[in-house]
Design a protein around this motif. Structure first.
Motif, PDB file in Angstrom:
ATOM      1  N   PRO A 140       2.819   2.618   2.128  1.00 20.66           N
ATOM      2  CA  PRO A 140       3.688   1.959   1.140  1.00 20.66           C
ATOM      3  C   PRO A 140       4.449   3.002   0.312  1.00 20.66           C
ATOM      4  CG  PRO A 140       1.391   1.861   0.444  1.00 20.66           C
ATOM      5  CD  PRO A 140       1.395   2.503   1.803  1.00 20.66           C
ATOM      6  N   ASN A 158       9.826  -5.063   1.498  1.00 18.82           N
ATOM      7  CA  ASN A 158       8.420  -5.024   1.111  1.00 18.82           C
ATOM      8  C   ASN A 158       8.041  -3.585   0.728  1.00 18.82           C
ATOM      9  OD1 ASN A 158       8.039  -3.612   3.495  1.00 18.82           O
ATOM     10  ND2 ASN A 158       7.225  -5.367   4.627  1.00 18.82           N
ATOM     11  N   GLU A 159       6.756  -3.372   0.448  1.00 24.83           N
ATOM     12  CA  GLU A 159       6.347  -2.040  -0.039  1.00 24.83           C
ATOM     13  C   GLU A 159       6.539  -0.945   1.011  1.00 24.83           C
ATOM     14  OE1 GLU A 159       4.447  -4.607   0.704  1.00 24.83           O
ATOM     15  OE2 GLU A 159       2.333  -4.091   0.951  1.00 24.83           O
ATOM     16  N   ASN A 164       7.712  -2.082  -7.084  1.00 31.23           N
ATOM     17  CA  ASN A 164       6.867  -1.005  -7.596  1.00 31.23           C
ATOM     18  C   ASN A 164       5.452  -1.557  -7.734  1.00 31.23           C
ATOM     19  OD1 ASN A 164       5.484   0.850  -9.166  1.00 31.23           O
ATOM     20  ND2 ASN A 164       7.277   1.384 -10.394  1.00 31.23           N
ATOM     21  N   GLY A 165       4.583  -1.180  -6.800  1.00 31.38           N
ATOM     22  CA  GLY A 165       3.222  -1.706  -6.763  1.00 31.38           C
ATOM     23  C   GLY A 165       2.440  -1.415  -8.040  1.00 31.38           C
TER      24      GLY A 165
END
Ligand SMILES: Cc1cc2nc3c(=O)[nH]c(=O)nc-3n(C[C@H](O)[C@H](O)[C@H](O)COP(=O)(O)OP(=O)(O)OC[C@H]3O[C@@H](n4cnc5c(N)ncnc54)[C@H](O)[C@@H]3O)c2cc1C
Length: 460
Positions: free
Chosen positions: A363, A305-306, A327-328
Motif C-alpha cells: 500500500p 485504492n491504497e 491516506n490510511g
C-alpha cells in the motif's frame, strides 16, 4: 497478471506482440518516477515493454519555475529531457486524446498534422496531472497569465520586460499606472513564490529604466484566506506577509478577483484598479481528459485504492495530481504535491512489478516531510518535521533541498552555476521572441509563444 516460467523460457527472440505492455500517460513527476523505478527493476527484462506518452518531452521541475520567470535561472536548466532520464523506456511525444478502458487502448494524436495512433496496453498508468481552474470567471482564461508550464514562466518574464520597456518611454506616461500594476491571485506556494519573484525582478530592473521609479510600481497579492501560505503555520504565513509588504507589495486578505478586463482588475471588496497583468495561481482542477473515463471520481480526480489501482479496472493505475489517494494513517487523502507524486510513482512501479512477477503489492504510505517557500532576497519560510524556519536559514534550506531533488547531475551543476553567477551579475533583461508550440493565455496583441529564440533587444 503473472509472467509464467514457460513464457520466461522464450525470452530470446521475443516479438513485440508477446511482450507485456506497460503504458504510462503523462511525463510529469508521477509518470517519470514510475518509469524510473520500472526501468530500474525491469530494465533488462525483455518481456516487458515500457512506453511513456507525454505532450512535453521533458520533466519540468515546478518548484523552481518562478526562478525562470524572474530571470534567476536559464530556461532549460530546470527541465530534463525524458529520453536522457529514461533510456530504457520508449518515449512517444503526443497528446492523449482518448483512453478506452474496455478495449485497453489509448489514442494519441501526434505530429504536425495531429494524426492518431492507437496504443494497446496490459498495464496503464494514468499520470496526467492537473490544469488551471479559472472558475468560469468571464474573460479570465483569455486574459490571465498562468504559472504551470515552462511556457508560462517564459511568457511572464517576457511580459514584465515588455511592460517595463513600454512604460519607460514618455509617450506611455498616461497609461504607466496600468502597465506597472501586477496582480497575483492566489497565495499558496506557487502564488507567493511567483509574487515575490515578480516583485524582485521588476524592482531590480528599474535602474536600467531611467524614466521609471519605485513609487510607479504596484504589486498586489490577492487571496481569499486570513493569512497567506495556508499550507504552513499561521506564524510563517504572517512572517511571509510582513516580508512582502516591506518590499512594497500590497497583500489583500479575504478578497477574490471578481472581474477582469483587458485593462483592469476588480476585487470582491469592490475595488477596481487599472492593471495590464493578472497572474492566476488561484486553483487547479484535474486533467479534463479524466471526465470521459467510466471510473469513480471525486471532484474530477480518479479514486484509487491504497495500492493506487483504479478499482474495477484490473491493470489500470492512477497517481499524482489526477488521483485521489487515500491516506490510511489519517483517514483523509494525500495532497497533490510533487513529493507525493514521486513516492506514488515508485509505489505504482513496485506494485506493477509485483503483479508481473507474482509478488505481493504494497500500500502507499508517506508522510509529508516538509514544505518550503522561497520569498526571494535570501529569505524564505519552511516547516520541516514539525519545526518552523524563516529568513535566511529557510531560504538556504529551500535552495539546498530543491537542488538535491533536481534530477541529473548536469542540471544540478547548471543551476548551481546560475545561482553563483547571480551573486555577481544583475538579472538578464533579454526578451525572448517565441516561435511555436506552447499554449499561452494572453491578449492577442501581446501574444508571444514560448520557445527559445532570443530577440536581440538585450540590455542586461
Ligand atoms: C509553480 C508550481 C510550483 C510548485 N511547487 C511545488 C513544490 O515546491 N513542492 C511540491 O511538492 N509540489 C509543487 N508543485 C506541485 C507539483 O508540481 C505537482 O503536484 C506535480 O507536478 C504533480 O505531478 P503529476 O505527475 O501528477 O502531474 P504533472 O507533473 O503536472 O505532469 C502531468 C504530465 O502530463 C502531461 N499531459 C497532460 N495532459 C496530457 C495529454 N492530454 N496528453 C499527453 N500528455 C499530457 C503534461 O504535459 C505533464 O507532463 C508546484 C506546482 C506548480 C505549478
Amino acid at each position: 497478471m503473472g509472467v509464467t516460467t514457460s513464457r520466461r523460457r522464450h525470452l530470446t527472440g521475443m516479438s513485440r506482440e508477446t511482450q507485456i505492455r506497460v503504458l504510462i500517460v503523462g511525463g510529469g513527476f508521477g509518470g517519470v518516477y514510475t518509469a524510473l523505478e520500472l526501468q530500474r527493476r525491469l530494465g533488462r527484462d525483455r518481456e516487458v515493454q515500457i512506453t511513456m506518452v507525454s505532450r512535453d518531452n521533458f520533466l519540468l521541475f515546478t518548484p523552481m519555475l518562478h526562478e525562470v520567470a524572474a530571470s534567476d535561472l536559464d530556461i532549460t536548466h530546470i527541465v530534463n529531457p525524458v529520453r536522457k532520464l529514461l533510456p530504457g523506456v520508449s518515449f512517444f511525444d503526443g497528446d492523449v486524446e482518448r483512453v478506452d478502458l474496455d478495449r485497453r487502448t489509448v489514442v494519441v494524436a501526434h505530429g504536425s498534422d495531429s494524426h492518431t495512433h492507437e496504443l494497446p496496453y496490459d498495464h496503464l498508468v494514468i499520470a496526467l496531472g492537473s490544469v488551471t481552474n479559472f472558475f468560469a470567471l468571464p474573460g479570465l482564461e483569455e486574459r490571465a497569465l498562468t504559472m504551470k508550464s515552462l511556457g508560462d514562466a517564459i511568457v511572464l518574464r517576457n511580459r514584465m520586460i515588455a511592460l517595463l520597456e513600454e512604460a519607460d518611454t514618455e509617450c506611455c506616461a498616461a497609461i504607466r499606472e496600468r502597465l506597472l500594476t501586477f496582480v497575483v491571485a492566489g497565495a499558496g506556494f506557487a502564488g507567493v513564490e511567483t509574487a515575490a519573484a515578480v516583485n524582485d525582478f521588476v524592482r531590480e530592473a528599474l535602474r536600467f529604466y531611467p524614466n521609471l521609479s519605485e513609487e510607479m510600481i504596484r504589486m498586489v497579492l490577492v487571496h481569499p484566506g486570513e493569512v497567506i501560505l495556508p499550507e504552513l503555520s499561521e506564524s510563517l504565513g504572517r512572517y511571509a506577509e510582513r516580508k512582502l509588504e516591506e518590499r512594497g507589495m500590497e497583500v489583500r486578505a479575504r478578497t477574490k478577483v471578481s472581474a477582469v478586463t483587458e485593462t483592469s482588475v476588480t476585487l470582491s471588496d469592490g475595488t477596481t484598479f487599472a492593471a495590464s497583468t493578472l497572474i492566476w495561481t488561484a486553483g487547479t482542477t484535474p486533467n479534463p481528459l479524466l471526465a470521459m473515463l467510466p471510473c469513480t471520481k471525486d471532484r474530477g480526480r480518479l479514486c484509487v485504492n491504497e495500492y493506487l489501482e483504479v478499482p474495477g479496472w484490473p491493470g489500470v493505475w492512477a497517481l499524482g495530481d489526477c488521483a485521489l489517494v487515500p491516506n490510511g494513517a489519517s483517514g483523509a487523502f494525500h495532497p497533490p504535491t510533487a513529493q507525493h507524486a514521486i513516492r506514488e510513482g515508485r509505489c505504482v512501479a513496485r506494485n506493477i512489478v509485483a503483479a508481473l512477477r507474482g509478488g505481493s503489492r504494497r500500500p502507499f504510505a508517506f508522510r509529508t516531510i516538509g514544505q518550503l517557500a522561497s520569498l526571494g532576497r535570501r529569505t524564505g519560510v519552511a516547516q520541516i518535521l514539525g519545526f518552523n524556519f524563516s529568513g535566511f536559514i529557510a531560504w538556504w534550506l529551500w535552495r539546498t533541498i530543491y537542488l538535491s531533488k533536481l534530477p541529473r547531475f548536469e542540471k544540478k551543476c547548471r543551476v548551481a552555476l546560475d545561482w553563483t553567477l547571480d551573486l555577481v551579475f544583475s538579472k538578464d533583461l533579454v526578451k525572448f521572441l517565441t516561435a511555436t508550440g506552447v499554449t499561452i493565455s494572453h491578449p492577442p496583441t501581446e501574444r508571444v509563444e514560448a520557445a527559445t529564440v532570443a530577440l536581440a533587444t538585450a540590455q542586461g
